[in-house]
Design an enzyme around this catalytic site. Sequence first.
Site, PDB file in Angstrom:
ATOM      1  N   ASN A   1      -1.344  -4.158   4.551  1.00 37.11           N
ATOM      2  CA  ASN A   1      -2.527  -3.970   5.394  1.00 37.11           C
ATOM      3  C   ASN A   1      -2.283  -4.268   6.863  1.00 37.11           C
ATOM      4  O   ASN A   1      -3.027  -3.819   7.721  1.00 37.11           O
ATOM      5  CB  ASN A   1      -3.693  -4.827   4.879  1.00 37.11           C
ATOM      6  CG  ASN A   1      -3.320  -6.274   4.702  1.00 37.11           C
ATOM      7  OD1 ASN A   1      -2.377  -6.585   3.978  1.00 37.11           O
ATOM      8  ND2 ASN A   1      -4.021  -7.169   5.363  1.00 37.11           N
TER       9      ASN A   1
ATOM     10  N   GLN B   1      -5.345  -0.731   0.287  1.00 30.94           N
ATOM     11  CA  GLN B   1      -5.194   0.083   1.512  1.00 30.94           C
ATOM     12  C   GLN B   1      -4.798   1.525   1.225  1.00 30.94           C
ATOM     13  O   GLN B   1      -4.784   2.348   2.150  1.00 30.94           O
ATOM     14  CB  GLN B   1      -4.172  -0.559   2.465  1.00 30.94           C
ATOM     15  CG  GLN B   1      -4.617  -1.886   3.058  1.00 30.94           C
ATOM     16  CD  GLN B   1      -5.751  -1.747   4.090  1.00 30.94           C
ATOM     17  OE1 GLN B   1      -6.017  -0.669   4.617  1.00 30.94           O
ATOM     18  NE2 GLN B   1      -6.433  -2.851   4.363  1.00 30.94           N
TER      19      GLN B   1
ATOM     20  N   GLY C   1     -11.833  -6.038  -3.511  1.00 30.45           N
ATOM     21  CA  GLY C   1     -10.402  -6.179  -3.712  1.00 30.45           C
ATOM     22  C   GLY C   1      -9.983  -7.583  -4.145  1.00 30.45           C
ATOM     23  O   GLY C   1      -9.153  -7.742  -5.044  1.00 30.45           O
TER      24      GLY C   1
ATOM     25  N   CYS D   1      -9.052 -11.588   8.480  1.00 31.09           N
ATOM     26  CA  CYS D   1      -9.306 -13.019   8.591  1.00 31.09           C
ATOM     27  C   CYS D   1      -8.606 -13.622   9.799  1.00 31.09           C
ATOM     28  O   CYS D   1      -8.936 -14.712  10.242  1.00 31.09           O
ATOM     29  CB  CYS D   1      -8.933 -13.745   7.311  1.00 31.09           C
ATOM     30  SG  CYS D   1      -7.486 -13.115   6.517  1.00 31.09           S
TER      31      CYS D   1
ATOM     32  N   HIS E   1     -15.073  -0.582   0.800  1.00 32.42           N
ATOM     33  CA  HIS E   1     -15.315  -0.582   2.246  1.00 32.42           C
ATOM     34  C   HIS E   1     -14.107  -0.158   3.073  1.00 32.42           C
ATOM     35  O   HIS E   1     -14.198  -0.069   4.300  1.00 32.42           O
ATOM     36  CB  HIS E   1     -15.827  -1.955   2.705  1.00 32.42           C
ATOM     37  CG  HIS E   1     -14.833  -3.078   2.617  1.00 32.42           C
ATOM     38  ND1 HIS E   1     -14.272  -3.625   3.728  1.00 32.42           N
ATOM     39  CD2 HIS E   1     -14.315  -3.740   1.560  1.00 32.42           C
ATOM     40  CE1 HIS E   1     -13.442  -4.611   3.361  1.00 32.42           C
ATOM     41  NE2 HIS E   1     -13.465  -4.697   2.047  1.00 32.42           N
TER      42      HIS E   1
HETATM   43  C1  LIG Z   1      -4.397  -5.281   0.964  1.00 34.12           C
HETATM   44  C2  LIG Z   1      -5.723  -5.923   0.749  1.00 34.12           C
HETATM   45  N1  LIG Z   1      -5.983  -6.560  -0.404  1.00 34.12           N
HETATM   46  C3  LIG Z   1      -7.156  -7.141  -0.649  1.00 34.12           C
HETATM   47  C4  LIG Z   1      -8.163  -7.131   0.284  1.00 34.12           C
HETATM   48  C5  LIG Z   1      -9.456  -7.821  -0.024  1.00 34.12           C
HETATM   49  O1  LIG Z   1     -10.467  -6.898  -0.299  1.00 34.12           O
HETATM   50  P1  LIG Z   1     -12.009  -7.353  -0.239  1.00 34.12           P
HETATM   51  O2  LIG Z   1     -12.326  -7.590   1.176  1.00 34.12           O
HETATM   52  O3  LIG Z   1     -12.755  -6.179  -0.805  1.00 34.12           O
HETATM   53  O4  LIG Z   1     -12.140  -8.542  -1.094  1.00 34.12           O
HETATM   54  C6  LIG Z   1      -7.950  -6.489   1.511  1.00 34.12           C
HETATM   55  C7  LIG Z   1      -9.005  -6.495   2.555  1.00 34.12           C
HETATM   56  O5  LIG Z   1      -8.786  -6.894   3.683  1.00 34.12           O
HETATM   57  C8  LIG Z   1      -6.699  -5.870   1.753  1.00 34.12           C
HETATM   58  O6  LIG Z   1      -6.423  -5.255   2.909  1.00 34.12           O
END
Ligand SMILES: Cc1ncc(COP(=O)(O)O)c(C=O)c1O
Length: 380
Positions: free
Chosen positions: A150, A178, A70, A326, A200
């Site tokens: 998210n 999401q 993402g 995070c 994932h």
């Molecule tokens: C809304 C959203 N965007 C982007 C990401 C980032 O994705 P990735 O962990 O595959 O880089 C996440 C993952 O936590 C997410 O929830």
Amino acid sequence: MKVYLDNAATTRLDEEVFQAMLPYMKEDFGNPSSIHAFGRKTRSAIETARKTIAKSLNVTPAEIFFTSGGTEADNMAIVRAIETYGIKHAITSKIEHHAVEHTLCQLEKEGKIKLSWVNIDSKGNVDLKHLEELLKANPKSFVSLMHANNEIGTLLPINKVGELCEKYESVFHSDTVQTMGHFAMDLRAMKVHMVTCAGHKFHGPKGVGFLYVNHSIKLKPLIYGGAQERNMRGGTENLYGIVGLAKAFEICNRQMTEHQDHIRGLKNYMIGELQKNIAGVEFNGEINEHSLYTVLNVLLPPSDDAEMLLFNLDIQGIAASGGSACSSGSNQGSHVLRALGIDMTRPSVRFSFCKYTTKEEIDYAVTKLVEILKIKEVVK
Ligand SMILES: Cc1ncc(COP(=O)(O)O)c(C=O)c1O
């Protein structure tokens, strides 16, 4: 008991996905760029994966670019669209994932764009009137607004935003990390130029995802190198990741209604149990039909144990989070809750569910949460 309620951070790999990936970790290992039979076999696996994904989104395979997930897909969309089209103004919100927010802030810091923040209400809904005002004053903007948040699960009326962007000749990117695999999407019918995906989040492997780029948009690559991804992303492909991503996508689409009903039922059950057992419990973000069924963000009453809440849940075997992955383990880090004006002295916990979540797990989590909070009073 071990209870995993952090599925918005990541999900368990589906056994069927693992089985689909296995041959490409062992005997079918050829470099997809090689012209011999080993390479032709893996090239064919990648293109079949692309076709599977494109078909279920009602787009052409040429509009799907595989990425490392993402974050890379968001970066590629934002950085390259703004540069390619010489866009000087971007609009986003204060509750975007850092993959979007930090990327746009960096471009502003470098003096490449002026950034405007669209107003959101206390539940995370975008103020469409304000968005139109911003677009009217700044046509030909770049707009990045996430499909589902998210942390709190609030959904964006993506088609309404798309219509506004079309009216004011703006490029519209939506982080759909999401919602991909959780809602059926017909991207041909949706007025969005670019969306992103991470495998994932729906029982696929980590480190793989894709960017959809509508055929009307032409981007420069983010990563230069070989001719992979039709010159859009150099580097030997994550072969087994891509195969697993497509398999996970296929399974989600096959079982979507069944899983939606199961997960939505559990979420509603948990809402009810929390309301029954914890006086003064509230929920961050929407919990109605304008909300992602996999996410429930709970705002608890003030507690002496607030700081230690996630830690104590962890000790009881319950994995939940205070915000995005995070900031797991800490309530301080949520820029989303802060932007919503949530009382940060009260503990907030994000529970997120998946097709493997059971009612027994919800019961266990609620029981332990009540014990940890030492709540004696039962709401009648
Ligand atoms: C809304 C959203 N965007 C982007 C990401 C980032 O994705 P990735 O962990 O595959 O880089 C996440 C993952 O936590 C997410 O929830």
